[in-house]
Design a protein around this motif. Structure first.
Motif, PDB file in Angstrom:
ATOM      1  N   GLN A 169     -46.991   2.527 -28.124  1.00 21.84           N
ATOM      2  CA  GLN A 169     -47.397   2.614 -29.608  1.00 21.84           C
ATOM      3  C   GLN A 169     -46.956   1.364 -30.369  1.00 21.84           C
ATOM      4  O   GLN A 169     -47.740   1.050 -31.156  1.00 21.84           O
ATOM      5  N   LEU A 170     -45.797   0.881 -30.013  1.00 21.54           N
ATOM      6  CA  LEU A 170     -45.345  -0.244 -30.573  1.00 21.54           C
ATOM      7  C   LEU A 170     -46.233  -1.318 -30.240  1.00 21.54           C
ATOM      8  O   LEU A 170     -46.691  -2.203 -30.946  1.00 21.54           O
ATOM      9  N   LEU A 171     -46.480  -1.579 -28.936  1.00 22.75           N
ATOM     10  CA  LEU A 171     -47.393  -2.768 -28.557  1.00 22.75           C
ATOM     11  C   LEU A 171     -48.776  -2.865 -29.270  1.00 22.75           C
ATOM     12  O   LEU A 171     -49.235  -3.760 -29.491  1.00 22.75           O
ATOM     13  N   LEU A 172     -49.189  -1.372 -29.360  1.00 22.79           N
ATOM     14  CA  LEU A 172     -50.523  -1.236 -29.960  1.00 22.79           C
ATOM     15  C   LEU A 172     -50.533  -1.618 -31.115  1.00 22.79           C
ATOM     16  O   LEU A 172     -51.604  -2.394 -31.756  1.00 22.79           O
ATOM     17  N   VAL A 173     -49.744  -1.064 -32.047  1.00 18.62           N
ATOM     18  CA  VAL A 173     -49.667  -1.134 -33.450  1.00 18.62           C
ATOM     19  C   VAL A 173     -49.542  -2.790 -33.990  1.00 18.62           C
ATOM     20  O   VAL A 173     -50.107  -3.436 -34.478  1.00 18.62           O
ATOM     21  N   ALA A 174     -48.365  -3.144 -33.281  1.00 19.70           N
ATOM     22  CA  ALA A 174     -47.908  -4.641 -33.451  1.00 19.70           C
ATOM     23  C   ALA A 174     -48.941  -5.721 -32.986  1.00 19.70           C
ATOM     24  O   ALA A 174     -49.120  -6.565 -33.811  1.00 19.70           O
ATOM     25  N   GLY A 175     -49.569  -5.150 -31.854  1.00 19.32           N
ATOM     26  CA  GLY A 175     -50.285  -6.233 -31.359  1.00 19.32           C
ATOM     27  C   GLY A 175     -51.800  -6.405 -32.107  1.00 19.32           C
ATOM     28  O   GLY A 175     -52.425  -7.577 -31.749  1.00 19.32           O
ATOM     29  N   HIS A 176     -52.044  -5.573 -32.907  1.00 15.58           N
ATOM     30  CA  HIS A 176     -53.485  -5.896 -33.652  1.00 15.58           C
ATOM     31  C   HIS A 176     -53.044  -6.070 -35.080  1.00 15.58           C
ATOM     32  O   HIS A 176     -53.634  -7.087 -35.753  1.00 15.58           O
ATOM     33  N   GLU A 177     -52.057  -5.544 -35.658  1.00 16.10           N
ATOM     34  CA  GLU A 177     -51.968  -5.451 -37.258  1.00 16.10           C
ATOM     35  C   GLU A 177     -51.163  -6.766 -37.467  1.00 16.10           C
ATOM     36  O   GLU A 177     -51.844  -7.334 -38.799  1.00 16.10           O
ATOM     37  N   THR A 178     -50.519  -7.368 -36.816  1.00 22.50           N
ATOM     38  CA  THR A 178     -49.906  -8.813 -37.207  1.00 22.50           C
ATOM     39  C   THR A 178     -50.904  -9.834 -37.067  1.00 22.50           C
ATOM     40  O   THR A 178     -51.065 -10.547 -38.258  1.00 22.50           O
ATOM     41  N   THR A 179     -51.622  -9.992 -36.011  1.00 24.57           N
ATOM     42  CA  THR A 179     -52.618 -11.245 -35.929  1.00 24.57           C
ATOM     43  C   THR A 179     -53.683 -10.821 -36.831  1.00 24.57           C
ATOM     44  O   THR A 179     -54.287 -11.979 -37.419  1.00 24.57           O
ATOM     45  N   ALA A 180     -54.149  -9.668 -36.996  1.00 27.03           N
ATOM     46  CA  ALA A 180     -55.356  -9.419 -38.000  1.00 27.03           C
ATOM     47  C   ALA A 180     -54.943  -9.959 -39.110  1.00 27.03           C
ATOM     48  O   ALA A 180     -55.858 -10.628 -39.882  1.00 27.03           O
ATOM     49  N   ASN A 181     -53.751  -9.647 -39.591  1.00 29.71           N
ATOM     50  CA  ASN A 181     -53.446 -10.044 -41.172  1.00 29.71           C
ATOM     51  C   ASN A 181     -53.275 -11.578 -41.129  1.00 29.71           C
ATOM     52  O   ASN A 181     -53.602 -12.162 -41.952  1.00 29.71           O
TER      53      ASN A 181
END
Length: 402
Positions: free
Chosen positions: A233-245
């Motif tokens: 869950q941590l890797l999935l959320v952090a892995g797309h939210e940060t780079t997308a922003n």
């Protein structure tokens, strides 16, 4: 010292959306260690200078354990989520180190560099689709969000077809305004979804991180199903939210600096693109809620006595604008050597996925503006909706034309 602790997070200047709150700059100069007031009435210490933040984050002087009474939770929703499940980034060593070691090999620099051709392929395909679609378009929806989502899905073994589910849940989990009930419900929904995925991987493992954790940890009893789900869950959320922003906000920043954008577009050597990535990470610091810790021992800093058990917020956004570390810090300069920034944190808890984020951003900044040389905002910059309401800063939409 200020008599009444100001409410944190502090407000940005509406006319300077890329800059940290102006009050942080004042505190950095005049009161580098001060108290702030959070949503729950607690008054943790705020640290604003670069070297002070590195000092606090180094070693075991502070704890990342969200279960400690003094931990400065960013919001009621975040506090509720961490009471339900605590991922390894919110543990201290040796537990943190043990779980982190299970993932380090999947995010090593060499392995992430090997993904560059695949990331380049995804970027080019998304740009092809963008150019073939409607004009204007929302760059967030058409490009910035799909790229890291697809990459992290392939790494983890999450079906990209399910992206609408985790995109929706992520919005709640990263909202500063989500209630405890909303945040808990989102957490439970994602943990349940990932638990089902783990069950399927246990029956038919593939070549992905979830399968490796399931075979190597679940089957041996080293980790429970929920522990694996929480890690993923941590890797999935952090892995797309940060780079997308970072993709979207970095594009806005470069469009506001056309001379530097032209240099990237027309003469973007690998070295210049790498510099650009590091400088934008420093300049924007999208993790604008600060590095949250609890003092594990008494700490003396600038005449203040931070007692063991008291909360600490390291304001990495203004620390990345500290003139002692970055001369002329409020100027975006793609030639600056800014790799020592604190956008990924510092010390043993620094971001595990930073090698992946760097490769993704290098491919994006080295490709997008070259392939769409006339890229421009489709609305006035002052009409953009910036993510003041989210724990990761960016823009909600980015209407562009070409």
């Amino acid at each position: 010292m200020t008599e009444v602790a100001p409410a944190f997070p502090l407000p940005r200047n509406a006319g300077c959306p890329f800059d940290p709150p102006p009050e942080l700059a004042r505190l950095q100069q005049e009161e580098p260690v001060s108290r702030v007031r959070l949503w729950d009435g607690s008054t943790p210490w705020l640290i604003t200078r670069y070297e002070d933040l590195r000092t606090v984050l180094h070693g075991n002087r502070t704890s990342s354990d969200t279960g400690l009474p003094g931990y400065p939770h960013p919001s009621p929703g975040m506090a509720a989520r961490r009471s339900r499940f605590k991922p390894f980034i919110n543990m201290d060593d040796p537990d943190h180190a043990a779980q982190r070691r299970l993932l380090t090999g999947d995010f090593m620099v060499k392995k992430m560099q090997a993904l560059r051709p695949r990331i380049q392929q995804i970027v080019d395909e998304l740009i092809d689709d963008l150019l073939a679609g409607p004009n204007p378009a929302d760059l967030v929806d058409a490009f910035a969000l799909p790229l890291p989502s697809l990459v992290i899905c392939e790494l983890l073994g999450v079906p990209y077809a399910d992206r609408a589910v985790f995109h929706r849940i992520s919005k709640t989990m990263t909202s500063r305004h989500a209630s405890a009930e909303e945040s808990l419900a989102a957490t439970e929904e994602l943990l349940s979804y990932l638990g089902g995925l783990i069950d399927r991987k246990n029956e038919e493992p593939g070549d992905d991180l979830i399968s490796r954790l399931t075979v190597g940890q679940l089957r041996t009893g080293a980790m429970s199903r929920e522990e694996i789900a929480g890690t993923v869950q941590l890797l999935l959320v952090a892995g797309h939210e940060t780079t997308a922003n970072m993709i979207a906000l970095g594009t806005v920043a470069l469009l506001q600096h056309p001379d530097q954008l032209a240099e990237i577009r027309d003469r973007g050597t690998p070295e210049l693109i790498a510099n650009t990535v590091e400088e934008l990470l420093r300049y924007l610091t999208i993790t604008h809620s600060g590095r949250r810790r609890v003092a594990a021992e008494d700490i003396e800093l600038h005449g203040h006595h931070i007692r063991a058990g008291e909360g600490i917020i390291g304001a990495n956004d203004i620390a990345n604008r500290d003139p002692s570390a970055f001369p002329d810090p409020d100027r975006l300069d793609i030639h600056r050597k800014a790799r020592h920034h604190l956008a990924f944190g510092y010390g043993v808890h620094q971001c595990l996925g930073q090698p992946l984020a760097r490769v993704e951003l290098q491919v994006v900044y080295g490709t997008l503006y070259r392939r769409i040389p006339t890229l421009a905002l489709a609305v006035p910059a002052e009409k953009l909706r910036f993510k003041h309401d989210m724990v990761v800063y960016g823009v909600h939409e980015l209407p562009v034309t070409w």
